[in-house]
Structures are given as C-alpha cells and as structure tokens.
Design an enzyme around this catalytic site. Structure first.
Site, PDB file in Angstrom:
ATOM      1  N   SER A 107      47.668  42.858  32.558  1.00  0.00           N
ATOM      2  CA  SER A 107      48.938  42.233  32.910  1.00  0.00           C
ATOM      3  C   SER A 107      48.892  40.782  32.467  1.00  0.00           C
ATOM      4  O   SER A 107      47.812  40.181  32.375  1.00  0.00           O
ATOM      5  CB  SER A 107      49.180  42.311  34.428  1.00  0.00           C
ATOM      6  N   TYR A 145      46.494  40.653  42.971  1.00  0.00           N
ATOM      7  CA  TYR A 145      46.888  41.412  41.779  1.00  0.00           C
ATOM      8  C   TYR A 145      46.331  40.752  40.520  1.00  0.00           C
ATOM      9  O   TYR A 145      45.785  41.429  39.638  1.00  0.00           O
ATOM     10  CB  TYR A 145      48.412  41.499  41.711  1.00  0.00           C
TER      11      TYR A 145
END
Length: 258
Positions: free
Chosen positions: A141, A154
């Site tokens: 990501s 995250y």
C-alpha cells in the site's frame, strides 16, 4: 497471446471480493487455474461461479491465512496436483487510528492477518516454487511507503509486506522465483462503499468526492486496474522484473507533496 497463463496454477488469498475478486477473474481469464483462499468462502464461491461461466477454472479453499498449519495443509493439497506458479498475497484487513488509539489487541489482529498471513503463505509456497520457479506478488500500500493520517497499525503491516518482498526477491533469485509488490492508493471497492454508507449516510456523495480528490489524478482507482497490473507482473512478459514495488496511486506518492 500476450500474458498467457495457460497451464499455470495461481493462488490468490482473499480472492473472493473487491480487488481480490478482480485479480482472480483476470488470472483465470488468461488461462490460470485459480485457487482462492478465503476465511469465509461464500463470496469466493460466487466468484468461482462467475469464472466458470466465462470458461475459466477456479477452486475455493476455506483457509485462515493467519494460521500457519491451515496454510501449510492447504498449500500441500494444492501442490500435490502439480506446480504452484503464482502466489498473490492479497488478503488483508484495515484499521484506523494513531499509535495512542491503537490497542495491543488491534496490533495483534492486524499483525496476524497482514504480516503473519503473508509470511505463512510465502513460507509454505517457496519450497514448491524452488522446483521450477514462480512468481510471488505482495499487496502492499502507499501507506507502507509514505505517512498516512490515522493508519499506524495498517502502515506498519504494509511496510512489512514491502520489506518481506525485498528479502524473498533477493534470497531466491537463483531459483527463478520473482517477487514484487503493488502499492495501491484508494481503490473503489465494496469496503469503501460500506465505509461511506455506515459513516456518511446523509452525505455519501460529498464524502465520496472528497476521498476521490485525495488522489492527484482526481478519482479513486478501480479493482480491475489493479488486477491488470497483477496480470502483467505475474506473466512471462515481466520476466525481467523482480524486487520492485509498483505504486498504482493516481500520482499520490510523487505528486502530493510527500
């Protein structure tokens, strides 16, 4: 035919919905037999029906990627049928919060799926791929490369997916195992729609527009766009590419002042 995956076996974790479903369908459309690993197989079964209706081949495996024994058993069963040529580590969960808002339980939950889940699948797959080579692709990501507000846990997990990619790419060059990663920005998935409906039911469209404009290109990405990049990186056309992260981010990393 370019990007031909005929006679190849592909494993896609979390391949039953969102980006994972688009990846599963795209690989199957190019001839791969896709094995979808899902904790809850209902969505994956629908994906398999769609793939088979279009002439492709896919199989669902109920598997919790955070459980090493379950992953090992599932991969052994798949490996007995032939080679394992492609692994796409797509399964993952999200968390919103700064470090002070992130509980130990939150960290453990994110680690188990997003970090240990990737490790488990790579650990079980590499011995099979050492025989004839293969491709491993981690879904990272932009949050693993640049700072994103309220994404402490995250971001940690996606940074781990990125660094694991580099290590595996380096360690298994001699076995013809290529390993890369993809770093999406915000992609318009059912997860995003659920977030909007649950948190902004009265101004969903306004919030959607606001989130879309966080990408310099002015919109969110689509799952199929990510899947098309996955297809290229998993194909023989990308045989000269390994140890590289590919942002697919509408210009977020380079054009957003980060």
């Amino acid at each position: 035919m370019k990007f031909n995956l005929a006679n190849k076996t592909a494993i896609v974790t979390g391949g039953g919905s969102g980006i994972g479903k688009a990846i599963s369908k795209t690989l199957a459309a190019q001839g791969a037999h896709v094995h979808i690993l899902e904790l809850k197989p209902t969505a994956a079964e629908d994906a398999v029906k769609e793939i088979e209706s279009e002439g492709g081949h896919a199989t669902v495996h109920t598997c919790d990627v955070s459980e090493s024994d379950a992953v090992t058993q599932t991969l052994e069963a798949i490996g007995k049928r032939g080679t394992i040529d492609i692994l796409v580590n797509n399964a993952g969960i999200a968390h919103i919060g700064k470090v002070e808002d992130t509980t130990p339980e939150d960290m453990d939950r994110i680690y188990k799926v997003n970090v240990k889940g990737v490790y488990n699948c790579m650990h079980a797959t590499v011995p099979h791929m050492k025989k004839k080579g293969g491709v491993i692709l981690n879904m990272a990501s932009i949050a693993g490369s640049v700072g994103i507000n309220d994404r402490f846990a995250y971001s940690m997990s996606k940074g781990a997916a990125l660094s694991m990619m580099y290590s595996v790419a380096k360690d298994y060059l001699q076995y013809n195992i290529r390993c890369n990663s993809i770093s999406p920005a915000r992609i318009h998935t059912p997860f995003v729609e659920g977030y909007l409906q649950n948190n902004f039911p009265d101004n969903r469209d306004e919030k959607f527009e606001e989130l879309s404009k966080t990408q310099p290109i002015g919109r969110m990405g689509m799952p199929q766009e990510v899947a098309d990049l996955v297809l290229y990186l998993c194909s023989d056309e990308a045989s000269f590419i390994t140890g590289t992260d590919f942002p697919i981010d509408g210009g977020f990393i380079r054009l957003n002042g980060n």
